[in-house]
Write a protein that holds these residues in place. Structure first.
Motif, PDB file in Angstrom:
ATOM      1  N   ALA A 102      -5.606  -7.345  -7.468  1.00 31.09           N
ATOM      2  CA  ALA A 102      -5.779  -6.963  -8.869  1.00 31.09           C
ATOM      3  C   ALA A 102      -4.689  -7.529  -9.761  1.00 31.09           C
ATOM      4  CB  ALA A 102      -5.807  -5.448  -8.983  1.00 31.09           C
ATOM      5  N   GLY A 103      -3.706  -8.166  -9.161  1.00 37.14           N
ATOM      6  CA  GLY A 103      -2.606  -8.717  -9.943  1.00 37.14           C
ATOM      7  C   GLY A 103      -1.546  -7.710 -10.316  1.00 37.14           C
ATOM      8  N   ASP A 104      -1.608  -6.518  -9.740  1.00 35.99           N
ATOM      9  CA  ASP A 104      -0.631  -5.476 -10.056  1.00 35.99           C
ATOM     10  C   ASP A 104       0.606  -5.543  -9.165  1.00 35.99           C
ATOM     11  OD1 ASP A 104      -2.358  -4.446 -11.990  1.00 35.99           O
ATOM     12  OD2 ASP A 104      -3.373  -3.157 -10.530  1.00 35.99           O
ATOM     13  N   LEU A 105       0.561  -6.381  -8.141  1.00 37.68           N
ATOM     14  CA  LEU A 105       1.674  -6.463  -7.201  1.00 37.68           C
ATOM     15  C   LEU A 105       1.864  -7.915  -6.790  1.00 37.68           C
ATOM     16  CD1 LEU A 105       3.757  -4.920  -5.434  1.00 37.68           C
ATOM     17  CD2 LEU A 105       1.973  -4.720  -3.691  1.00 37.68           C
ATOM     18  N   ASP A 106       3.097  -8.410  -6.918  1.00 36.57           N
ATOM     19  CA  ASP A 106       3.426  -9.776  -6.527  1.00 36.57           C
ATOM     20  C   ASP A 106       3.780  -9.779  -5.039  1.00 36.57           C
ATOM     21  OD1 ASP A 106       4.501 -12.274  -6.051  1.00 36.57           O
ATOM     22  OD2 ASP A 106       5.643 -12.341  -7.923  1.00 36.57           O
ATOM     23  N   ALA A 131      -2.233   1.965   4.037  1.00 33.68           N
ATOM     24  CA  ALA A 131      -1.203   1.346   3.207  1.00 33.68           C
ATOM     25  C   ALA A 131      -1.467  -0.142   3.037  1.00 33.68           C
ATOM     26  CB  ALA A 131       0.173   1.577   3.821  1.00 33.68           C
ATOM     27  N   ALA A 132      -1.869  -0.812   4.128  1.00 31.73           N
ATOM     28  CA  ALA A 132      -2.156  -2.250   4.057  1.00 31.73           C
ATOM     29  C   ALA A 132      -3.310  -2.531   3.106  1.00 31.73           C
ATOM     30  CB  ALA A 132      -2.466  -2.788   5.453  1.00 31.73           C
ATOM     31  N   ARG A 133      -4.347  -1.701   3.173  1.00 37.44           N
ATOM     32  CA  ARG A 133      -5.496  -1.886   2.266  1.00 37.44           C
ATOM     33  C   ARG A 133      -5.079  -1.697   0.807  1.00 37.44           C
ATOM     34  NH1 ARG A 133      -8.197   1.623   6.132  1.00 37.44           N
ATOM     35  NH2 ARG A 133      -9.398   0.373   7.619  1.00 37.44           N
ATOM     36  N   ASP A 134      -4.274  -0.679   0.551  1.00 34.36           N
ATOM     37  CA  ASP A 134      -3.858  -0.405  -0.826  1.00 34.36           C
ATOM     38  C   ASP A 134      -2.965  -1.514  -1.368  1.00 34.36           C
ATOM     39  OD1 ASP A 134      -5.280   1.924  -0.746  1.00 34.36           O
ATOM     40  OD2 ASP A 134      -3.548   3.212  -0.324  1.00 34.36           O
ATOM     41  N   VAL A 135      -2.077  -2.026  -0.518  1.00 31.96           N
ATOM     42  CA  VAL A 135      -1.237  -3.153  -0.939  1.00 31.96           C
ATOM     43  C   VAL A 135      -2.111  -4.364  -1.257  1.00 31.96           C
ATOM     44  CG1 VAL A 135       0.458  -4.841  -0.144  1.00 31.96           C
ATOM     45  CG2 VAL A 135       0.860  -2.398   0.256  1.00 31.96           C
ATOM     46  N   SER A 136      -3.078  -4.662  -0.379  1.00 34.44           N
ATOM     47  CA  SER A 136      -3.972  -5.808  -0.588  1.00 34.44           C
ATOM     48  C   SER A 136      -4.770  -5.654  -1.875  1.00 34.44           C
ATOM     49  CB  SER A 136      -4.932  -5.952   0.604  1.00 34.44           C
ATOM     50  OG  SER A 136      -4.227  -6.185   1.792  1.00 34.44           O
ATOM     51  N   ARG A 137      -5.228  -4.435  -2.134  1.00 37.05           N
ATOM     52  CA  ARG A 137      -6.004  -4.170  -3.358  1.00 37.05           C
ATOM     53  C   ARG A 137      -5.166  -4.447  -4.602  1.00 37.05           C
ATOM     54  NH1 ARG A 137      -6.130   1.673  -3.770  1.00 37.05           N
ATOM     55  NH2 ARG A 137      -4.087   1.211  -4.692  1.00 37.05           N
ATOM     56  N   ASP A 138      -3.924  -3.988  -4.598  1.00 34.73           N
ATOM     57  CA  ASP A 138      -3.076  -4.171  -5.777  1.00 34.73           C
ATOM     58  C   ASP A 138      -2.642  -5.618  -5.943  1.00 34.73           C
ATOM     59  OD1 ASP A 138      -3.365  -1.530  -6.347  1.00 34.73           O
ATOM     60  OD2 ASP A 138      -1.372  -0.920  -5.655  1.00 34.73           O
ATOM     61  N   VAL A 139      -2.480  -6.332  -4.828  1.00 34.08           N
ATOM     62  CA  VAL A 139      -2.180  -7.766  -4.929  1.00 34.08           C
ATOM     63  C   VAL A 139      -3.370  -8.502  -5.541  1.00 34.08           C
ATOM     64  CG1 VAL A 139      -1.814  -9.869  -3.580  1.00 34.08           C
ATOM     65  CG2 VAL A 139      -0.478  -7.822  -3.066  1.00 34.08           C
ATOM     66  N   ALA A 179       5.518 -11.655  -3.367  1.00 36.57           N
ATOM     67  CA  ALA A 179       6.930 -11.957  -3.151  1.00 36.57           C
ATOM     68  C   ALA A 179       7.812 -10.726  -3.295  1.00 36.57           C
ATOM     69  CB  ALA A 179       7.382 -13.049  -4.132  1.00 36.57           C
ATOM     70  N   ASP A 180       7.299  -9.691  -3.939  1.00 42.39           N
ATOM     71  CA  ASP A 180       8.087  -8.477  -4.163  1.00 42.39           C
ATOM     72  C   ASP A 180       7.885  -7.427  -3.076  1.00 42.39           C
ATOM     73  OD1 ASP A 180       9.085  -9.530  -6.510  1.00 42.39           O
ATOM     74  OD2 ASP A 180       7.495  -8.652  -7.740  1.00 42.39           O
ATOM     75  N   ILE A 181       6.997  -7.714  -2.132  1.00 40.90           N
ATOM     76  CA  ILE A 181       6.701  -6.717  -1.096  1.00 40.90           C
ATOM     77  C   ILE A 181       7.834  -6.669  -0.080  1.00 40.90           C
ATOM     78  CG2 ILE A 181       5.128  -6.060   0.767  1.00 40.90           C
ATOM     79  CD1 ILE A 181       2.889  -7.443  -0.819  1.00 40.90           C
ATOM     80  N   ASP A 182       8.408  -5.481   0.100  1.00 40.46           N
ATOM     81  CA  ASP A 182       9.436  -5.272   1.117  1.00 40.46           C
ATOM     82  C   ASP A 182       9.179  -3.925   1.789  1.00 40.46           C
ATOM     83  OD1 ASP A 182      10.223  -3.407  -0.765  1.00 40.46           O
ATOM     84  OD2 ASP A 182      12.036  -4.491  -1.373  1.00 40.46           O
ATOM     85  N   ALA A 183      10.112  -3.483   2.611  1.00 36.93           N
ATOM     86  CA  ALA A 183       9.919  -2.223   3.340  1.00 36.93           C
ATOM     87  C   ALA A 183       9.742  -1.054   2.390  1.00 36.93           C
ATOM     88  CB  ALA A 183      11.092  -1.978   4.284  1.00 36.93           C
ATOM     89  N   ASP A 184      10.497  -1.037   1.302  1.00 39.04           N
ATOM     90  CA  ASP A 184      10.374   0.061   0.344  1.00 39.04           C
ATOM     91  C   ASP A 184       9.000   0.074  -0.306  1.00 39.04           C
ATOM     92  OD1 ASP A 184      12.943   0.942   0.844  1.00 39.04           O
ATOM     93  OD2 ASP A 184      13.834  -0.213  -0.796  1.00 39.04           O
ATOM     94  N   THR A 185       8.450  -1.113  -0.548  1.00 32.41           N
ATOM     95  CA  THR A 185       7.112  -1.197  -1.134  1.00 32.41           C
ATOM     96  C   THR A 185       6.085  -0.579  -0.208  1.00 32.41           C
ATOM     97  OG1 THR A 185       7.741  -3.285  -2.197  1.00 32.41           O
ATOM     98  CG2 THR A 185       5.391  -2.733  -2.122  1.00 32.41           C
TER      99      THR A 185
END
Length: 311
Positions: free
Chosen positions: A173-177, A163-171, A179-185
């Motif tokens: 790539a500019g697909d994820l801000d 999950a951490a790798r996928d979040v980092s990848r999307d950040v 500041a918007d990352i929370d538990a639900d993300t």
């Protein structure tokens, strides 16, 4: 004669435990440990232990149905199990494949509206097992009375790292801000699996550790934990009821702690914090000792008196 007496005593203890339980957890997760040690003690092969454990698993489904538990997660095959001898792995894969097909076609599964899902790195499993997974999931996709999650090729640390790798990848790539990352993300990046957080995690076989099992859904929810000595093939309904009693006792302790913290806030704070503390106190006041409840008075109407002696 002696076995009859033992059976009667066991049934009496079961009735006693059932009477002590006023509610049940929504989601129980089980580490089914001790199959091989059970087989060794019996003088059998490890594969015989797995088959004996599968019979206990079937009984567990009956107990969950009887107690109206809504979700059950079974730790059937961990990522560490890939280190076991190949013949043991193959025996486990055979058993898992057979049981998936059997459960998917069982009348009680369809009558009970049981939905079966696998969680984990299932792409690492043999094709025959993934075929069985797809079959079971497709056959039960429309059900929701009991969610049965089977953890296969599962490891909690690997799940969180992925999950951490996928979040980092999307950040990146500019697909994820960020500041918007929370538990639900974060949860949306985990394996598709449990519907609810885990309320009770149960382990048989005598080891007192949770072995990398559902760290996000169990530990994050501060799940109650029950460890017991019987090997999984020996696990009985009374052991399951004892585990649920442990969950209830933990819930009572948690509510009492919440009530006492709220009482401390009521006495120490004002403004918005005071309103929130009063709300919590009204909800959990029944879990305070009677002397503390009496000092508060009746919270049903009006304001709680934070400290009657102050007047």
């Amino acid at each position: 004669m002696l076995s009859w007496v033992r059976q009667q005593a066991l049934q009496g203890y079961e009735r006693l435990l059932r009477g002590e339980i006023s509610g049940t957890p929504d989601h129980v997760a089980v580490i089914q440990d001790g199959n091989r040690r059970y087989a060794t003690r019996q003088g059998d092969e490890a594969t015989d232990g797995y088959h004996a454990g599968a019979e206990t698993t079937e009984q567990l489904l009956n107990w969950c149905d009887e107690l109206e538990i809504q979700e059950l997660t079974l730790y059937a095959f961990s990522t560490e199990n890939f280190d076991r001898p190949e013949d043991q792995q193959e025996a486990l894969f055979d058993l898992i494949e057979d049981k998936l097909y059997e459960f998917a076609d069982a009348e009680r599964v369809h009558e009970g509206k049981v939905r079966i899902r696998a969680i984990g790195e299932t792409q690492r499993l043999p094709e025959r097992v993934t075929d069985a997974i797809r079959y079971a999931e497709d056959r039960t996709r429309g059900y929701d009375a009991l969610h049965l999650n089977i953890a296969l090729a599962y490891g909690g640390r690997a799940e969180l790292l992925g999950a951490a790798r996928d979040v980092s990848r999307d950040v990146a790539a500019g697909d994820l801000d960020p500041a918007d990352i929370d538990a639900d993300t974060v949860e949306s990046y985990l394996y598709e699996g449990p519907v609810r957080d885990v309320d009770l995690i149960l382990r048989t076989g005598g080891d007192e550790r949770t072995s990398n099992f559902l760290p996000w859904h169990a530990n994050g929810n501060e799940a109650a934990v029950f460890f017991c000595a019987p090997y999984w093939p020996e696990f009985r309904k009374v052991d399951f009821l004892r585990a649920i009693r442990t969950y209830e006792n933990r819930e009572d302790s948690w509510r009492t702690a919440r009530a006492r913290r709220a009482l401390a806030l009521v006495r120490a704070m004002g403004g918005a914090e005071l309103d929130e503390a009063k709300r919590v106190l009204r909800r959990f006041r029944d879990h305070l000792p009677s002397s503390e409840r009496e000092a508060l008075g009746d919270p049903a109407e009006g304001e709680l008196d934070p400290d009657p002696a102050a007047d």
